[in-house]
Design an enzyme around this catalytic site. Structure first.
Site, mmCIF file in Angstrom:
data_model
loop_
_atom_site.group_PDB
_atom_site.id
_atom_site.type_symbol
_atom_site.label_atom_id
_atom_site.label_comp_id
_atom_site.label_asym_id
_atom_site.label_seq_id
_atom_site.Cartn_x
_atom_site.Cartn_y
_atom_site.Cartn_z
ATOM 1 C CB SER A 198 -0.725 0.333 1.021
ATOM 2 O OG SER A 198 -2.019 1.012 1.300
ATOM 3 C CG HIS A 246 -3.886 5.158 -3.183
ATOM 4 N ND1 HIS A 246 -5.403 4.072 -3.737
ATOM 5 C CD2 HIS A 246 -3.731 4.306 -1.724
ATOM 6 C CE1 HIS A 246 -5.040 3.137 -3.458
ATOM 7 N NE2 HIS A 246 -4.247 2.905 -1.811
ATOM 8 C CG ASN A 288 -3.841 -2.122 -0.946
ATOM 9 O OD1 ASN A 288 -3.999 -2.693 -1.443
ATOM 10 N ND2 ASN A 288 -3.631 -1.745 0.388
ATOM 11 C CE1 TYR A 289 -2.865 -3.538 -8.171
ATOM 12 C CE2 TYR A 289 -1.834 -2.496 -7.702
ATOM 13 C CZ TYR A 289 -2.444 -2.206 -8.756
ATOM 14 O OH TYR A 289 -3.058 -1.496 -9.702
ATOM 15 N N GLY A 306 -7.455 -0.856 16.728
ATOM 16 C CA GLY A 306 -6.330 -1.429 17.603
ATOM 17 C C GLY A 306 -5.360 -1.112 16.352
ATOM 18 C CB ILE A 335 -1.640 4.559 14.979
ATOM 19 C CG1 ILE A 335 -2.204 5.947 15.527
ATOM 20 C CG2 ILE A 335 -0.302 5.160 15.888
ATOM 21 C CD1 ILE A 335 -4.075 5.806 14.749
#
EC number: 1.3.3.3
Length: 399
Positions: A185, A199, A201-202, A355, A358
């Site tokens: 990503s 951007h 993402n794969y 959670g 972050i």
């Protein structure tokens, strides 16, 4: 510690650094031992690095160096020649190649800072971030491998089965389903208002048979996409970007580009603004209705297309003169980027709720952004032209 527990299969990569529920190297066999073209990454030490976890995912452990593989040592892991192994090798190769290309384009000597982490139950990831370069305000390129468990109802829903009280339509109640997910990503935010944000993402997702049903069939999905978010429309750049996406798609199925372009326009929609985030690209999710090897090669081709789709645009625009007004408009559009990612992006929102790591989840956000009360660009301006294209997506290529 108990493995991860997710609510839907498409959320698995939400546990991955910076992953979104949308969204890759040589296409073939080979070892999971990979090399990184850059070789100049600055690594952050394990000491002093705080991590965050919840009941949803295992706490990650900082590592000083990337391991040869994040795969478990089992029959479907390292050394098996499996899709898992080849996909991990692919995304790690692509991470290295993209970072090297970005460092070269930046030209300032700035280097990606790297964090490496692992999880006790298997898996881990590599987060790489470059900030305050000459060309790039912020660039993040992350890879991750995740092992966990999802509820049986999510597994059955993915298979199209119906049942009551947790039971399949034709059998007894099943237990949790183990899964594997891996992905890359990235979000790239340049400084120049005439250089667009990118951007991509794969990802690959696969289930294992539940312990109480050892003969159950393995399910798998591919997902991904690459999209462009400019502040100003320069048709030469937008057409170049879309043409590279189309070329990658056409190598496998001529229906892919129009289908995945529309999917992209629909996904990156900011409902409360009635705008798209940018000018689109391609997007596909939960794709498994083609041959697995074909889709592995397709995801690889798409990821390998990132550099030729984007770097020529950066080279053309990184030194374009601009004014304070141009920069202010870019910051307003960055605000839209933030709104989409924090409100609508499924991977980001799921990661925040469970959670996840972050710093990696929020690496997609720009370093700076702007919100100005009741701002509307004037008719006939270049800013209005961009806004109109975000409200009403257009076809950039003659199909």
């Amino acid at each position: 510690m108990a493995p991860s527990l997710l609510t839907t299969p498409s959320q698995a990569l939400a546990l991955a650094p910076g992953a979104a529920a949308s969204r890759v190297g040589g296409g073939g066999g080979g070892s999971a031992r990979v090399s990184f073209p850059s070789g100049r990454v600055q690594r952050r030490g394990a000491l002093g690095m705080r991590v965050r976890a919840s009941v949803a995912i295992e706490k990650e452990t900082p590592e000083s160096e990337p391991p040869p593989t994040f795969l478990r040592e089992d029959g479907s892991g390292a050394g098996s020649g499996s899709v898992r192994e080849r996909f991990e090798a692919m995304i790690r190769r692509v991470q290295g190649e993209v970072c090297a290309a970005l460092e070269e384009a930046d030209g300032s000597g700035a280097r990606f800072v790297e964090d490496v982490w692992s999880r006790p139950g298997g898996g881990g990831g590599i987060s790489r971030v470059l900030q305050d370069g000459r060309v790039f305000e912020k660039a993040g390129v992350n890879v991750s491998v995740v092992y966990g468990v999802m509820p049986p109802d999510a597994y059955r829903a993915a298979k199209g089965e119906a049942g009551k009280n947790g039971a399949a339509a034709d059998g007894p109640k099943a237990g949790p389903v183990p899964f594997f997910a891996a992905g890359i990503s990235s979000v790239l935010h340049p400084k120049n208002p005439f250089a667009p944000t990118l951007h991509f993402n794969y990802r690959y997702f696969e289930t294992d048979a539940p312990k109480d049903a050892p003969g159950a069939p393995r399910q798998w999905w591919f997902g991904g996409g690459t999209d462009l978010t400019p502040s100003y429309i320069i048709e030469e750049d937008v057409k170049h970007f879309h043409s590279v996406q189309k070329q990658a798609c056409d190598k496998f199925d001529p229906s892919f580009y129009p289908r995945f372009k529309k999917w992209c326009d629909d996904y990156f929609y900011i409902k409360h603004r009635n705008e798209r985030r940018g000018l689109g690209g391609i997007f596909f999710d939960d794709l498994n209705d083609y041959d697995q090897e074909m889709l592995l090669n397709f995801a690889t081709e798409c990821a390998d297309s990132v550099v030729p789709a984007y770097i020529p645009i950066i080279e053309r625009r990184k030194d374009t003169p601009f004014t304070e007004e141009h920069k202010a408009w870019q910051q307003l559009r960055r605000g839209r980027y933030v709104e989409f990612n924090l409100v609508y992006d499924r991977g980001t929102t799921f990661g925040l709720k469970t959670g996840g790591r972050i710093e990696s989840i929020l690496v997609s956000l720009p370093l700076t952004a702007r919100w100005q009360y009741d701002h509307t660009p004037e008719e006939g301006t270049e800013e209005r032209k961009l806004l109109d294209a975000c409200i009403n997506p257009k076809e950039w290529l003659d199909l």
